[in-house]
Design a protein around this motif. Structure first.
Motif, PDB file in Angstrom:
ATOM      1  N   LEU A  82       0.822  -1.205   0.000  1.00 12.31           N
ATOM      2  CA  LEU A  82       0.000   0.000   0.000  1.00 12.31           C
ATOM      3  C   LEU A  82       0.860   1.261   0.000  1.00 12.31           C
ATOM      4  CD1 LEU A  82      -3.059   0.373  -0.033  1.00 12.31           C
ATOM      5  CD2 LEU A  82      -2.972   0.751   2.420  1.00 12.31           C
ATOM      6  N   ALA A  83       2.002   1.211   0.694  1.00 15.65           N
ATOM      7  CA  ALA A  83       2.905   2.358   0.702  1.00 15.65           C
ATOM      8  C   ALA A  83       3.426   2.636  -0.702  1.00 15.65           C
ATOM      9  CB  ALA A  83       4.060   2.112   1.661  1.00 15.65           C
ATOM     10  N   GLY A  84       3.786   1.589  -1.425  1.00 14.25           N
ATOM     11  CA  GLY A  84       4.267   1.767  -2.787  1.00 14.25           C
ATOM     12  C   GLY A  84       3.185   2.284  -3.710  1.00 14.25           C
ATOM     13  N   ALA A  85       2.001   1.681  -3.629  1.00 13.73           N
ATOM     14  CA  ALA A  85       0.888   2.133  -4.469  1.00 13.73           C
ATOM     15  C   ALA A  85       0.505   3.565  -4.123  1.00 13.73           C
ATOM     16  CB  ALA A  85      -0.314   1.207  -4.278  1.00 13.73           C
ATOM     17  N   GLY A  86       0.527   3.887  -2.818  1.00 14.91           N
ATOM     18  CA  GLY A  86       0.143   5.225  -2.382  1.00 14.91           C
ATOM     19  C   GLY A  86       1.031   6.315  -2.941  1.00 14.91           C
ATOM     20  N   GLU A  87       2.317   6.007  -3.153  1.00 16.81           N
ATOM     21  CA  GLU A  87       3.217   6.989  -3.753  1.00 16.81           C
ATOM     22  C   GLU A  87       2.724   7.386  -5.140  1.00 16.81           C
ATOM     23  OE1 GLU A  87       7.157   5.405  -3.804  1.00 16.81           O
ATOM     24  OE2 GLU A  87       7.136   4.918  -1.667  1.00 16.81           O
ATOM     25  N   VAL A  88       2.293   6.399  -5.906  1.00 15.31           N
ATOM     26  CA  VAL A  88       1.807   6.670  -7.267  1.00 15.31           C
ATOM     27  C   VAL A  88       0.452   7.362  -7.227  1.00 15.31           C
ATOM     28  CG1 VAL A  88       1.154   5.609  -9.468  1.00 15.31           C
ATOM     29  CG2 VAL A  88       3.113   4.727  -8.178  1.00 15.31           C
ATOM     30  N   TYR A  89      -0.433   6.917  -6.338  1.00 17.27           N
ATOM     31  CA  TYR A  89      -1.734   7.580  -6.220  1.00 17.27           C
ATOM     32  C   TYR A  89      -1.546   9.072  -5.934  1.00 17.27           C
ATOM     33  CZ  TYR A  89      -3.648   2.824  -5.524  1.00 17.27           C
ATOM     34  OH  TYR A  89      -4.000   1.507  -5.650  1.00 17.27           O
ATOM     35  N   HIS A 275      11.014 -16.972   1.214  1.00 16.57           N
ATOM     36  CA  HIS A 275      10.677 -15.887   0.301  1.00 16.57           C
ATOM     37  C   HIS A 275      10.690 -14.598   1.103  1.00 16.57           C
ATOM     38  CE1 HIS A 275       9.203 -13.663  -3.060  1.00 16.57           C
ATOM     39  NE2 HIS A 275       8.318 -13.097  -2.272  1.00 16.57           N
ATOM     40  N   ASP A 276      11.383 -13.603   0.568  1.00 18.67           N
ATOM     41  CA  ASP A 276      11.538 -12.318   1.253  1.00 18.67           C
ATOM     42  C   ASP A 276      10.938 -11.234   0.383  1.00 18.67           C
ATOM     43  OD1 ASP A 276      12.332 -10.105   2.657  1.00 18.67           O
ATOM     44  OD2 ASP A 276      14.467 -10.308   2.208  1.00 18.67           O
ATOM     45  N   ASP A 277       9.902 -10.566   0.884  1.00 19.41           N
ATOM     46  CA  ASP A 277       9.261  -9.484   0.142  1.00 19.41           C
ATOM     47  C   ASP A 277      10.016  -8.160   0.262  1.00 19.41           C
ATOM     48  OD1 ASP A 277       6.654 -10.511  -1.019  1.00 19.41           O
ATOM     49  OD2 ASP A 277       6.489 -11.225   1.029  1.00 19.41           O
ATOM     50  N   VAL A 278      11.212  -8.179   0.847  1.00 25.32           N
ATOM     51  CA  VAL A 278      12.029  -6.977   1.046  1.00 25.32           C
ATOM     52  C   VAL A 278      11.203  -5.933   1.800  1.00 25.32           C
ATOM     53  CG1 VAL A 278      13.675  -5.391  -0.025  1.00 25.32           C
ATOM     54  CG2 VAL A 278      13.090  -7.508  -1.198  1.00 25.32           C
ATOM     55  N   LEU A 279      10.795  -6.283   3.003  1.00 22.74           N
ATOM     56  CA  LEU A 279       9.949  -5.408   3.802  1.00 22.74           C
ATOM     57  C   LEU A 279      10.750  -4.247   4.370  1.00 22.74           C
ATOM     58  CD1 LEU A 279       7.911  -8.123   5.724  1.00 22.74           C
ATOM     59  CD2 LEU A 279       7.283  -6.922   3.624  1.00 22.74           C
ATOM     60  N   ARG A 295      13.911 -13.274  -3.531  1.00 18.88           N
ATOM     61  CA  ARG A 295      13.595 -11.892  -3.159  1.00 18.88           C
ATOM     62  C   ARG A 295      12.837 -11.157  -4.250  1.00 18.88           C
ATOM     63  NH1 ARG A 295      18.039  -8.401  -0.487  1.00 18.88           N
ATOM     64  NH2 ARG A 295      16.212  -7.730   0.668  1.00 18.88           N
ATOM     65  N   SER A 296      11.874 -10.357  -3.817  1.00 19.98           N
ATOM     66  CA  SER A 296      11.125  -9.483  -4.718  1.00 19.98           C
ATOM     67  C   SER A 296      10.525  -8.372  -3.861  1.00 19.98           C
ATOM     68  CB  SER A 296      10.023 -10.259  -5.438  1.00 19.98           C
ATOM     69  OG  SER A 296       9.339  -9.436  -6.362  1.00 19.98           O
ATOM     70  N   SER A 297      10.639  -7.135  -4.313  1.00 16.33           N
ATOM     71  CA  SER A 297      10.183  -6.001  -3.512  1.00 16.33           C
ATOM     72  C   SER A 297       8.674  -5.821  -3.611  1.00 16.33           C
ATOM     73  CB  SER A 297      10.872  -4.712  -3.959  1.00 16.33           C
ATOM     74  OG  SER A 297      10.281  -3.593  -3.327  1.00 16.33           O
ATOM     75  N   ILE A 298       7.988  -5.957  -2.498  1.00 16.56           N
ATOM     76  CA  ILE A 298       6.537  -5.753  -2.486  1.00 16.56           C
ATOM     77  C   ILE A 298       6.196  -4.284  -2.666  1.00 16.56           C
ATOM     78  CG2 ILE A 298       6.361  -5.494   0.037  1.00 16.56           C
ATOM     79  CD1 ILE A 298       3.877  -7.407  -2.179  1.00 16.56           C
ATOM     80  N   ARG A 299       7.067  -3.390  -2.215  1.00 20.80           N
ATOM     81  CA  ARG A 299       6.816  -1.953  -2.375  1.00 20.80           C
ATOM     82  C   ARG A 299       6.893  -1.552  -3.853  1.00 20.80           C
ATOM     83  NH1 ARG A 299       7.869   2.221   2.034  1.00 20.80           N
ATOM     84  NH2 ARG A 299       7.239   4.179   1.082  1.00 20.80           N
ATOM     85  N   LEU A 300       7.909  -2.069  -4.557  1.00 26.08           N
ATOM     86  CA  LEU A 300       8.017  -1.786  -5.991  1.00 26.08           C
ATOM     87  C   LEU A 300       6.824  -2.377  -6.743  1.00 26.08           C
ATOM     88  CD1 LEU A 300      11.824  -2.309  -6.770  1.00 26.08           C
ATOM     89  CD2 LEU A 300      10.566  -0.155  -6.470  1.00 26.08           C
ATOM     90  N   ALA A 301       6.369  -3.545  -6.304  1.00 24.86           N
ATOM     91  CA  ALA A 301       5.187  -4.146  -6.931  1.00 24.86           C
ATOM     92  C   ALA A 301       3.971  -3.249  -6.738  1.00 24.86           C
ATOM     93  CB  ALA A 301       4.924  -5.533  -6.348  1.00 24.86           C
ATOM     94  N   GLY A 302       3.837  -2.664  -5.542  1.00 19.64           N
ATOM     95  CA  GLY A 302       2.723  -1.747  -5.294  1.00 19.64           C
ATOM     96  C   GLY A 302       2.765  -0.549  -6.225  1.00 19.64           C
TER      97      GLY A 302
END
Length: 339
Positions: A82-89, A275-279, A295-302
């Protein structure tokens, strides 16, 4: 500076400037770039009410989250997404409408959003293998994006990580180290990501002539307590596993604690891959990776999911976007040769 002043400084009409800033496709790309550059230079922020009037949109993205006490979604991983998506919103002038409802009330929430026109699009997370939300949103005509995928994934926008390949590769890594009794501490396998991870794990075992052992496979909500309980049960067996493959770094912390309580050293007596979402709040790289991890960044995915969804809102007839991200296997201190 207001819209009228910005338009006057550019020698353009207010309508053209408004359309350029709101992503209308009919605006000439050169004109759009000039308007956006002038707006940035002037630190111009469109009035949200004016934007709604100019675009005919709600300028809001909806997230519907169900809670049952067993949901995978109301957790720190969702917060980072949500933090990642919120940046774009925020950058694109969209608000976020978060609706948290009881299990079984999601359909009503989506129908209400569509009927009220309160959102321009919807973000769908945590898809199950059989997920009724997809058909419902297609019926309602609401633009949406799925973080993950399920069913016939051709008819909607989605972004996912290659869960099957990630866990097949991680299992192969452990097999190459000589491990043959590898436990899987998975998420809820009604969830599409967890089902794919199990398939990757089983495929790697079978390819080496090892029949998957159901007694080494656990599936539940990915909490630290669950990881600890599952690992404790497995490590207390006479013929215990020598390695663990874990679906979340949060659960892996519980697995590590169970190993430590039994005097086992990671990388020597027992191995763990997670599995590490890079929190953002949990840095696996503080002194070199503590865990070997996919590893995969959940924030970048957002961020990327929000970008795709907003483009879909602006251009509803554009081709569907399907993005599959590979997870990177990072070798840390938690793996070593089989004892």
């Amino acid at each position: 500076m207001n819209l009228k002043e910005l338009a006057s400084s550019l020698g353009l009409s207010q309508t053209t400037v408004s359309r350029a800033l709101n992503g209308y496709p009919e605006v000439n790309p050169e004109t759009r770039a000039r308007v956006e550059a002038a707006a940035r230079a002037a630190n111009y922020q469109p009035n949200s009410r004016a934007r709604r009037l100019a675009t005919g949109r709600a300028m809001t993205i909806g997230h519907v989250i169900t809670h049952t006490g067993e949901t995978e979604m109301v957790n720190p991983i969702f917060a980072d997404f949500l933090a990642g998506a919120g940046e774009v919103y925020a950058r694109e002038g969209y608000d976020l409408l978060l609706s948290i409802v009881h299990e079984g009330a999601a359909e009503r929430a989506y129908r209400q959003m569509a009927a009220n026109g309160s959102v321009d699009g919807v973000m769908v997370q945590g898809p199950r293998q059989e997920d009724p939300r997809i058909a419902l949103l297609q019926e309602l005509g609401l633009p949406f994006l799925v973080h993950g995928r399920t069913g016939d994934a051709r008819g909607y926008n989605w972004l996912d990580i290659a869960n099957l390949r990630a866990f097949r590769r991680a299992t192969e890594f452990l097999l190459d180290l000589g491990h043959s009794r590898i436990a899987l501490i998975n998420g809820q396998e009604a969830m599409d990501f967890a089902a794919r991870r199990r398939r990757g794990y089983e495929e790697a075992l079978r390819a080496r002539g090892i029949t998957p052992d159901e007694s080494l496979m656990y599936a539940d909500v990915m909490t630290e307590g669950y990881g600890h309980r599952a690992a404790a049960q497995l490590l207390d067996r006479e013929n215990r596993p020598t390695a663990f493959l874990v679906s979340s770094v949060i659960s892996a912390i519980g697995v590590r604690q169970a190993a430590w309580e039994r005097g086992l050293q990671l990388g020597r007596d027992v191995s763990i891959i997670t599995h590490d979402d890079v929190l953002s709040y949990l840095n696996n790289d503080a002194e070199g990776p503590a865990f070997t991890a996919t590893r995969s960044s959940i924030r970048l995915a957002g961020r990327r999911c929000a970008e795709i969804l907003i483009e879909r809102i602006k251009q509803p007839d554009a081709p569907f976007v399907h993005e599959l991200w590979e997870a990177e296997l990072m070798v840390g201190r938690s793996t070593g040769p089989a004892p």
